[in-house]
Design a protein around this motif. Structure first.
Motif, PDB file in Angstrom:
ATOM      1  N   ALA A 359       0.831  -1.205   0.000  1.00  0.00           N
ATOM      2  CA  ALA A 359       0.000   0.000   0.000  1.00  0.00           C
ATOM      3  C   ALA A 359       0.863   1.253   0.000  1.00  0.00           C
ATOM      4  O   ALA A 359       1.769   1.401   0.823  1.00  0.00           O
ATOM      5  N   HIS A 360       0.574   2.112  -0.945  1.00  0.00           N
ATOM      6  CA  HIS A 360       1.379   3.308  -1.112  1.00  0.00           C
ATOM      7  C   HIS A 360       1.220   4.212   0.090  1.00  0.00           C
ATOM      8  O   HIS A 360       0.101   4.577   0.444  1.00  0.00           O
ATOM      9  N   GLN A 361       2.354   4.564   0.714  1.00  0.00           N
ATOM     10  CA  GLN A 361       2.265   5.398   1.905  1.00  0.00           C
ATOM     11  C   GLN A 361       2.915   6.736   1.652  1.00  0.00           C
ATOM     12  O   GLN A 361       3.860   6.856   0.871  1.00  0.00           O
ATOM     13  N   TRP A 362       2.433   7.710   2.333  1.00  0.00           N
ATOM     14  CA  TRP A 362       3.033   9.032   2.235  1.00  0.00           C
ATOM     15  C   TRP A 362       4.470   8.943   2.775  1.00  0.00           C
ATOM     16  O   TRP A 362       4.699   8.433   3.877  1.00  0.00           O
ATOM     17  N   PRO A 363       5.466   9.410   2.014  1.00  0.00           N
ATOM     18  CA  PRO A 363       6.861   9.139   2.380  1.00  0.00           C
ATOM     19  C   PRO A 363       7.367   9.916   3.609  1.00  0.00           C
ATOM     20  O   PRO A 363       8.375   9.534   4.201  1.00  0.00           O
ATOM     21  N   ASN A 364       6.682  10.990   4.034  1.00  0.00           N
ATOM     22  CA  ASN A 364       7.264  11.827   5.092  1.00  0.00           C
ATOM     23  C   ASN A 364       6.640  11.620   6.471  1.00  0.00           C
ATOM     24  O   ASN A 364       6.664  12.518   7.313  1.00  0.00           O
ATOM     25  N   VAL A 365       6.080  10.424   6.666  1.00  0.00           N
ATOM     26  CA  VAL A 365       5.443  10.123   7.945  1.00  0.00           C
ATOM     27  C   VAL A 365       6.423  10.345   9.107  1.00  0.00           C
ATOM     28  O   VAL A 365       6.097  11.001  10.110  1.00  0.00           O
ATOM     29  N   ALA A 366       7.660   9.843   8.934  1.00  0.00           N
ATOM     30  CA  ALA A 366       8.650   9.910  10.024  1.00  0.00           C
ATOM     31  C   ALA A 366       9.026  11.351  10.342  1.00  0.00           C
ATOM     32  O   ALA A 366       9.114  11.723  11.515  1.00  0.00           O
ATOM     33  N   GLU A 367       9.212  12.171   9.301  1.00  0.00           N
ATOM     34  CA  GLU A 367       9.600  13.556   9.548  1.00  0.00           C
ATOM     35  C   GLU A 367       8.511  14.305  10.309  1.00  0.00           C
ATOM     36  O   GLU A 367       8.802  15.036  11.268  1.00  0.00           O
ATOM     37  N   LEU A 368       7.270  14.089   9.917  1.00  0.00           N
ATOM     38  CA  LEU A 368       6.169  14.772  10.606  1.00  0.00           C
ATOM     39  C   LEU A 368       6.138  14.350  12.084  1.00  0.00           C
ATOM     40  O   LEU A 368       5.997  15.187  12.979  1.00  0.00           O
ATOM     41  N   ALA A 369       6.320  13.053  12.322  1.00  0.00           N
ATOM     42  CA  ALA A 369       6.311  12.559  13.706  1.00  0.00           C
ATOM     43  C   ALA A 369       7.440  13.215  14.505  1.00  0.00           C
ATOM     44  O   ALA A 369       7.245  13.643  15.657  1.00  0.00           O
ATOM     45  N   ALA A 370       8.624  13.350  13.880  1.00  0.00           N
ATOM     46  CA  ALA A 370       9.774  13.946  14.566  1.00  0.00           C
ATOM     47  C   ALA A 370       9.504  15.411  14.905  1.00  0.00           C
ATOM     48  O   ALA A 370       9.798  15.865  16.023  1.00  0.00           O
ATOM     49  N   VAL A 371       8.930  16.143  13.929  1.00  0.00           N
ATOM     50  CA  VAL A 371       8.656  17.558  14.159  1.00  0.00           C
ATOM     51  C   VAL A 371       7.636  17.726  15.289  1.00  0.00           C
ATOM     52  O   VAL A 371       7.807  18.556  16.187  1.00  0.00           O
ATOM     53  N   GLU A 372       6.595  16.880  15.244  1.00  0.00           N
ATOM     54  CA  GLU A 372       5.565  16.982  16.283  1.00  0.00           C
ATOM     55  C   GLU A 372       6.162  16.635  17.656  1.00  0.00           C
ATOM     56  O   GLU A 372       5.811  17.254  18.676  1.00  0.00           O
ATOM     57  N   ASN A 373       7.085  15.675  17.654  1.00  0.00           N
ATOM     58  CA  ASN A 373       7.762  15.290  18.891  1.00  0.00           C
ATOM     59  C   ASN A 373       8.598  16.452  19.447  1.00  0.00           C
ATOM     60  O   ASN A 373       8.568  16.750  20.650  1.00  0.00           O
ATOM     61  N   ASP A 374       9.357  17.142  18.550  1.00  0.00           N
ATOM     62  CA  ASP A 374      10.172  18.294  18.959  1.00  0.00           C
ATOM     63  C   ASP A 374       9.296  19.367  19.606  1.00  0.00           C
ATOM     64  O   ASP A 374       9.665  19.940  20.643  1.00  0.00           O
ATOM     65  N   ILE A 375       8.149  19.623  18.937  1.00  0.00           N
ATOM     66  CA  ILE A 375       7.262  20.667  19.466  1.00  0.00           C
ATOM     67  C   ILE A 375       6.794  20.281  20.867  1.00  0.00           C
ATOM     68  O   ILE A 375       6.828  21.093  21.816  1.00  0.00           O
ATOM     69  N   ALA A 376       6.390  19.018  21.033  1.00  0.00           N
ATOM     70  CA  ALA A 376       5.910  18.552  22.339  1.00  0.00           C
ATOM     71  C   ALA A 376       7.016  18.662  23.400  1.00  0.00           C
ATOM     72  O   ALA A 376       6.777  19.121  24.527  1.00  0.00           O
ATOM     73  N   GLU A 377       8.246  18.276  23.036  1.00  0.00           N
ATOM     74  CA  GLU A 377       9.379  18.321  24.002  1.00  0.00           C
ATOM     75  C   GLU A 377       9.676  19.751  24.431  1.00  0.00           C
ATOM     76  O   GLU A 377       9.890  20.033  25.614  1.00  0.00           O
ATOM     77  N   LEU A 378       9.677  20.669  23.409  1.00  0.00           N
ATOM     78  CA  LEU A 378       9.975  22.070  23.728  1.00  0.00           C
ATOM     79  C   LEU A 378       8.930  22.661  24.658  1.00  0.00           C
ATOM     80  O   LEU A 378       9.268  23.301  25.665  1.00  0.00           O
ATOM     81  N   THR A 379       7.639  22.460  24.322  1.00  0.00           N
ATOM     82  CA  THR A 379       6.603  23.043  25.182  1.00  0.00           C
ATOM     83  C   THR A 379       6.652  22.391  26.558  1.00  0.00           C
ATOM     84  O   THR A 379       6.447  23.061  27.575  1.00  0.00           O
ATOM     85  N   GLY A 380       6.970  21.086  26.588  1.00  0.00           N
ATOM     86  CA  GLY A 380       7.102  20.382  27.878  1.00  0.00           C
ATOM     87  C   GLY A 380       8.243  20.990  28.706  1.00  0.00           C
ATOM     88  O   GLY A 380       8.075  21.273  29.897  1.00  0.00           O
ATOM     89  N   ALA A 381       9.371  21.219  28.035  1.00  0.00           N
ATOM     90  CA  ALA A 381      10.545  21.766  28.728  1.00  0.00           C
ATOM     91  C   ALA A 381      10.253  23.165  29.276  1.00  0.00           C
ATOM     92  O   ALA A 381      10.704  23.526  30.364  1.00  0.00           O
ATOM     93  N   ALA A 382       9.495  23.959  28.500  1.00  0.00           N
ATOM     94  CA  ALA A 382       9.158  25.309  28.959  1.00  0.00           C
ATOM     95  C   ALA A 382       8.260  25.234  30.193  1.00  0.00           C
ATOM     96  O   ALA A 382       8.417  26.002  31.135  1.00  0.00           O
ATOM     97  N   GLU A 400       6.587  24.852  13.899  1.00  0.00           N
ATOM     98  CA  GLU A 400       5.155  24.841  13.588  1.00  0.00           C
ATOM     99  C   GLU A 400       4.920  24.996  12.084  1.00  0.00           C
ATOM    100  O   GLU A 400       4.047  24.357  11.495  1.00  0.00           O
ATOM    101  N   ARG A 401       5.720  25.871  11.471  1.00  0.00           N
ATOM    102  CA  ARG A 401       5.576  26.078  10.028  1.00  0.00           C
ATOM    103  C   ARG A 401       5.861  24.776   9.274  1.00  0.00           C
ATOM    104  O   ARG A 401       5.125  24.372   8.392  1.00  0.00           O
ATOM    105  N   ARG A 402       6.929  24.106   9.685  1.00  0.00           N
ATOM    106  CA  ARG A 402       7.291  22.845   9.034  1.00  0.00           C
ATOM    107  C   ARG A 402       6.189  21.799   9.234  1.00  0.00           C
ATOM    108  O   ARG A 402       5.821  21.075   8.311  1.00  0.00           O
TER     109      ARG A 402
END
Ligand SMILES: [Zn+2]
Length: 472
Positions: A359-382, A400-402
């Motif tokens: 099944a054809h998958q969107w190729p950037n699944v991992a990058e989106l997950a990483a970006v969302e993870n970074d955002i969560a870590e930063l807000t958590g750290a703050a 957020e833009r990415r």
């Protein structure tokens, strides 16, 4: 044996004002024929052709005279003499036929003349000479009967309309065709396209003996208030004393909502596109380009008829009028067939690849997950006061833009996937039975253009090498 007769109906501009459409003329004629015990062999209809104007040819009227002459029919029924002949010349041609064979039968709904008697012929001559309209007693009688039946919610007799059986039950063969056509109409297909399809499949013949399906017939069959059970009288929905539509005692094909949606589409299109063209559309019009000057090429009917065929051929022709060089042209059908087979082969091959691949998958699944993870870590750290709010606000906007870009990209990817899936599903059906607009969309999915290269002088045979598909 009952005489085989013709019904002749003609609509003129005046008739619309009088509410005397072809359908009603025909209905009344059919009722009259039934009363006399005559069999209707054929219905002849001329649309919007005045019998009064000189030099206006009425093709169906001519055909009627020919069929009377060669004995295919034994007589005719028309609404009145006005509809049939307003020119002494036309009347005399008819009278000649009745003189020639006394057994021919004749009747008009208004009972204004009878060409099968000598007195009637004299009367007709006088009437035509003075363009004199006569009493409409019979018409009024029939109108009263119609209204009476309508108010009781009863069908007004005559043959069952397309979609129903004589007893008012839904015709299990015809009704699905009506529903399918309505679905296609809602999906953007034009009535003209549906008309052509029905004509070719022999569908939609509202009455036996009618061989030609007019645009307005098809429109009527798809938007008839009868479909949702509403009784009409002279084309208007009949209301009861409390202002509610009178319901007929027949089975319905549509719910009121379904019927309203179809009517809305038709009304909307009429409003948008009042002077629509009835010209035939060619598959590669606007897709094909001249191999010499690269200007877009359209299809056009060939003036000469192909020997041994009764259909006109067409060509794709570079046209000086459209700004082209006018030097390149090719007979259309082989070009269409060639391009259709190429495109279908390509689309089937792609469908095969997709089916074979996981099944054809969107190729950037991992990058989106990483970006969302970074955002969560930063807000958590703050929150934990490991970083300051000002640091957070410096880092957050880029992430957020990415994230938003990636989500948008994922949406587009999914949409594209679904569209290709539906494209392939369609190509499995017989391509040529699809509406032309759909066929063009399928071609354009694979090709951005088709170049037609000039053929050498005297070349007769179709050469696919001179047709160059430009793949996307
Ligand atoms: Zn050209």
């Amino acid at each position: 044996m009952a005489p085989k007769i013709a019904v002749y109906a003609r609509i003129s501009r005046d008739d619309e004002r009088d509410g005397l459409g072809v359908a009603r003329q025909r209905e009344d004629c059919e009722r009259l024929a039934e009363l006399r015990g005559w069999d209707i062999a054929k219905v002849y209809e001329d649309n919007d052709v005045s019998a009064f104007k000189r030099n206006v040819r009425r093709p169906e009227f001519e055909l009627l005279l020919a069929d009377l002459g060669n004995g295919l029919i034994d007589g005719l029924v028309a609404y009145d003499l006005d509809r049939l002949a307003r020119q002494p010349k036309d009347l005399e041609r008819l009278i000649d036929l009745y003189d020639e064979r006394k057994q021919r039968v004749f009747a008009t709904v208004t009972n204004d003349v009878n060409l099968s008697s000598a007195d009637g012929r004299t009367m007709a001559r006088v009437m035509v000479a003075f363009a004199n309209k006569s009493s409409h007693d019979a018409a009024r009688r029939i109108q009263r009967k119609h209204l009476e039946l309508a108010q009781q919610g009863k069908p007004s007799g005559g043959p069952a309309p397309y979609g129903w059986l004589k007893d008012g039950r839904v015709d299990p063969e015809a009704a699905p065709h009506i529903r399918e056509a309505q679905q296609r109409l809602l999906a953007g297909v034009r009535i003209g396209t549906i008309r052509t399809g029905w004509q070719n499949q022999g569908l939609g013949h509202p009455r036996k003996g009618t061989t030609r399906l007019a645009h307005h017939h098809v429109e009527h069959m798809l938007t008839n208030p009868r479909l949702c059970g509403f009784r009409t009288y002279h084309g208007e929905i009949l209301l009861d004393d409390s202002g509610q539509p009178v319901r007929g005692d027949w089975e319905v094909i549509n719910t009121v909502e379904e019927w309203e949606a179809v009517c809305a589409v038709v009304a909307e299109r009429k409003r948008k596109d009042p002077g629509r063209s009835f010209a035939r559309k060619y598959l590669l019009s606007g897709i094909a380009r001249c191999g010499l000057c690269h200007v877009k090429i359209r299809g056009q009917v060939n003036r000469k008829w192909k020997p041994g065929s009764n259909a006109a051929t067409f060509s794709y022709q570079c046209s000086v009028v459209n700004g082209g060089c006018g030097k390149v042209g090719r007979v259309g059908d082989p070009v269409d067939d060639f391009i259709i087979s190429l495109v279908l082969a390509e689309q089937r091959a792609k469908a095969g690849e997709r089916a074979a691949a996981p099944a054809h998958q969107w190729p950037n699944v991992a990058e989106l997950a990483a970006v969302e993870n970074d955002i969560a870590e930063l807000t958590g750290a703050a929150k934990e006061k490991q970083i300051t709010i000002s640091t957070l606000l410096q880092l957050l906007p880029d992430l957020e833009r990415r994230r938003d870009e990636l989500k948008l990209e994922r949406g587009r990817f999914n949409k594209e996937q679904q569209q290709t899936a539906s494209l392939v599903a369609d190509s499995d059906k017989d391509f040529k039975s699809l509406p032309i607009e759909r066929q063009q969309a399928l071609i354009l999915h694979s090709l951005s253009a088709v170049l037609i290269h000039p053929a050498g002088r005297g070349k007769r045979k179709f050469d696919p090498d001179l047709i160059e598909p430009v793949w996307r």
